[in-house]
Design a protein around this motif. Structure first.
Motif, PDB file in Angstrom:
ATOM      1  N   UNK A  20       0.829  -1.208   0.000  1.00  0.00           N
ATOM      2  CA  UNK A  20       0.000   0.000   0.000  1.00  0.00           C
ATOM      3  C   UNK A  20       0.863   1.256   0.000  1.00  0.00           C
ATOM      4  N   UNK A  21       1.971   1.220   0.756  1.00  0.00           N
ATOM      5  CA  UNK A  21       2.825   2.398   0.859  1.00  0.00           C
ATOM      6  C   UNK A  21       3.787   2.477  -0.320  1.00  0.00           C
ATOM      7  N   UNK A  22       4.395   1.339  -0.664  1.00  0.00           N
ATOM      8  CA  UNK A  22       5.400   1.299  -1.726  1.00  0.00           C
ATOM      9  C   UNK A  22       5.014   0.223  -2.744  1.00  0.00           C
ATOM     10  N   UNK A  23       4.188   0.558  -3.725  1.00  0.00           N
ATOM     11  CA  UNK A  23       3.712  -0.448  -4.691  1.00  0.00           C
ATOM     12  C   UNK A  23       4.820  -1.083  -5.521  1.00  0.00           C
ATOM     13  N   UNK A  24       5.974  -0.419  -5.667  1.00  0.00           N
ATOM     14  CA  UNK A  24       7.049  -0.978  -6.492  1.00  0.00           C
ATOM     15  C   UNK A  24       7.956  -1.916  -5.703  1.00  0.00           C
ATOM     16  N   UNK A  25       7.673  -2.096  -4.413  1.00  0.00           N
ATOM     17  CA  UNK A  25       8.525  -2.961  -3.595  1.00  0.00           C
ATOM     18  C   UNK A  25       8.338  -4.422  -3.992  1.00  0.00           C
ATOM     19  N   UNK A  26       9.422  -5.182  -3.937  1.00  0.00           N
ATOM     20  CA  UNK A  26       9.341  -6.622  -4.168  1.00  0.00           C
ATOM     21  C   UNK A  26       8.614  -7.281  -3.006  1.00  0.00           C
ATOM     22  N   UNK A  27       7.727  -8.201  -3.302  1.00  0.00           N
ATOM     23  CA  UNK A  27       7.033  -8.936  -2.245  1.00  0.00           C
ATOM     24  C   UNK A  27       8.049  -9.706  -1.416  1.00  0.00           C
ATOM     25  N   UNK A  28       7.929  -9.603  -0.126  1.00  0.00           N
ATOM     26  CA  UNK A  28       8.821 -10.335   0.764  1.00  0.00           C
ATOM     27  C   UNK A  28      10.179  -9.699   0.940  1.00  0.00           C
ATOM     28  N   UNK A  29      10.374  -8.482   0.415  1.00  0.00           N
ATOM     29  CA  UNK A  29      11.685  -7.828   0.477  1.00  0.00           C
ATOM     30  C   UNK A  29      11.641  -6.597   1.369  1.00  0.00           C
ATOM     31  N   UNK A  30      11.063  -6.737   2.559  1.00  0.00           N
ATOM     32  CA  UNK A  30      11.048  -5.679   3.572  1.00  0.00           C
ATOM     33  C   UNK A  30      11.595  -6.267   4.868  1.00  0.00           C
ATOM     34  N   UNK A  31      12.633  -5.627   5.419  1.00  0.00           N
ATOM     35  CA  UNK A  31      13.271  -6.142   6.625  1.00  0.00           C
ATOM     36  C   UNK A  31      13.491  -5.015   7.628  1.00  0.00           C
ATOM     37  N   UNK A  32      13.205  -5.320   8.889  1.00  0.00           N
ATOM     38  CA  UNK A  32      13.542  -4.421   9.977  1.00  0.00           C
ATOM     39  C   UNK A  32      14.724  -5.034  10.737  1.00  0.00           C
ATOM     40  N   UNK A  33      15.217  -4.309  11.744  1.00  0.00           N
ATOM     41  CA  UNK A  33      16.375  -4.800  12.491  1.00  0.00           C
ATOM     42  C   UNK A  33      16.064  -4.734  13.979  1.00  0.00           C
TER      43      UNK A  33
END
Length: 498
Positions: A341-354
């Motif tokens: 919803x926020x970043x439509x161009x993001x790859x699915x499953x490619x969001x990481x926090x630390x």
């Protein structure tokens, strides 16, 4: 099973007094085509020497099959022939069902989408929430919150996808967990709902008994003369405020007390955890922080203050993404922080926090920095509400941080970092530049912040630039590597990606 090969080896040994010559091996019989032969046997087999023949059976039909391994040779006196019987049975490949159940409003797609699956089939599941809902987690024969996720079907599987409704000023229930140093825990709930009132509502609230004697742990929400474990109020209109009063009592030896919550469960608007004196001792922005650690000098009565946003404050900001990995953060308080919803161009499953190590994420919350992989270079428009007076909780060591809506120049002054926690701040300059010392924190970007100890900072918006001191030009340890240059999963590579 049909299509699955199995092999068996036969050993031939010359136990006679003469060399064997003209040795030949072959397979015959009605189903000979389902057997293959490989051998190291030569035409001559000397006395006392052995060789092997490996027969591989690959079922092509269902049911029993027969064939023979034919062996012909000359034993030094005459020609001879022997036959070794071969048999097998082709079995059908077992199939299994994959049953998906949903809780809440949403659906799950299966790829491939079939009524049944052969053993070993990999199926990708994608949870698709309905408008106004977000995917929460998997349960049953699958756990976690990765989305999409792949499962290997080797038995009948029953999987449940749970969706939760996005919080709103009219309808949300958030949890507040209070835990003391003796590991006693109380979970409280607060929120708003249509049909609820400012008093007790049996359909929404849960009363709490009187506080136990000093030295015994408990926590509750106070509302007038009553105490609650769950306190749901009437919906609020834009710009208006509602308060919940938190009271807690640690057990003997129970300091410090950790108060934690999930910012994702809070609707748009201002949420602050403050002391009853207006924030002179405790003032926490609950949107940019997920916990507060209270020491023995902290008041044991605190306020949760919620102010609903106004339509006039709704605005937008731009986040610049490059193709590949980016360090990002939310510049605004958004209604739906789901990655797509926020970043439509993001790859699915490619969001990481630390959080001490990389962890996959599906949603973004204000205040936290994230690694995000974009499929294209784009200036992404993000809409939401400004976040005033942010506060941040830092763990000792490295943290991924993001600031909302305004630029914060470095170094932080004594009012912003009263305990001198911040040792190093890095920004990411892309593949070509890698990590660099940061001179300011800009909205929409993520930053590595190294803290000398755990604690809270409260950076403020700045106009004039500040000089970067030596403490920001060195680091005690190198920051964690960004996610693998060639993989969507954070990698532990021999060389650092720069």
């Amino acid at each position: 099973m049909v299509g699955t090969p199995t092999a068996q080896t036969v050993t031939l040994e010359n136990q006679g007094d003469l060399d064997i010559t003209s040795l030949q091996l072959s397979i015959s019989g009605p189903q000979a085509a389902e057997f293959t032969l490989s051998t190291d046997c030569a035409a001559t087999l000397a006395v006392g020497v052995s060789c092997t023949a490996t027969i591989t059976y690959t079922p092509a039909t269902i049911g029993p099959v027969t064939a023979a391994l034919d062996i012909t040779y000359h034993d030094g006196v005459e020609n001879k022939a022997q036959a070794v019987s071969l048999s097998g049975e082709g079995l059908s490949t077992p199939t299994y069902t994959l049953t998906i159940t949903t809780v809440g409003n949403g659906a799950v797609t299966k790829n491939p989408d079939q009524a049944s699956y052969e053993a070993g089939t990999v199926v990708e599941l994608t949870a698709v929430p309905a408008s106004g809902w977000v995917f929460s987690n998997w349960s049953g024969d699958l756990s976690g919150s990765d989305n999409p996720v792949s499962v290997t079907v080797n038995a009948d599987m029953n999987i449940t996808a749970t969706f939760v409704e996005l919080p709103s000023a009219d309808n949300f229930v958030a949890s507040l967990t209070v835990t003391d140093a003796t590991e006693q825990t109380r979970m409280l709930s607060f929120g708003t709902a249509s049909g609820a009132t400012s008093g007790y509502d049996a359909a929404h609230d849960q009363k709490a008994p009187p506080m136990p004697p000093p030295g015994a742990f408990d926590a509750r929400l106070l509302n007038g003369s009553e105490a609650y474990y769950k306190d749901v109020r009437a919906p609020v209109t834009e710009g208006t405020e509602v308060q919940w009063t938190l009271e807690f009592q640690p057990a003997t030896g129970g300091w410090p007390v950790v108060i934690s919550w999930n910012p994702l469960t809070l609707p748009p608007g201002s949420f602050r955890l403050q002391d009853t004196g207006g924030g002179s001792q405790v003032d926490v922005n609950m949107k940019t922080q997920h916990q507060f650690v209270a020491d023995s000098g902290t008041p044991t009565t605190l306020l949760i203050r919620y102010v609903a946003p106004t339509a006039a404050s709704f605005t937008s900001a731009t986040v610049d993404l490059e193709t590949g990995w980016n360090l990002v953060g939310l510049p605004l308080d958004v209604a739906d922080g789901a990655l797509g919803s926020v970043f439509p161009t993001a790859e699915a499953g490619a969001l990481f926090m630390f959080a001490g190590t990389y962890e996959p994420a599906t949603h973004l919350v204000p205040g936290r920095g994230y690694w995000l992989s974009s499929t294209q270079t784009v200036a992404q428009n993000v809409q939401g509400y400004p976040i005033d007076n942010p506060t941040y909780w830092l763990e000792a060591g490295w943290n991924l941080l993001a600031v909302p809506f305004c630029t914060i120049n470095l170094p932080l002054d004594a009012t912003e970092d009263p305990d001198g926690l911040v040792a190093t701040v890095y920004e990411y300059g892309g593949v070509a530049l890698g990590y660099q010392n940061a001179t300011a924190l800009a909205p929409g970007k993520g930053y590595w912040v190294q803290a000398a100890a755990a604690g809270m900072i409260r950076p403020g918006c700045d106009v004039p630039a500040k000089r970067t001191p030596a403490s920001l030009r060195r680091h005690l340890q190198p920051p964690p590597m960004r996610p693998s240059c060639r993989s969507k999963t954070p990698g532990v590579a021999a060389a650092r990606c720069t």
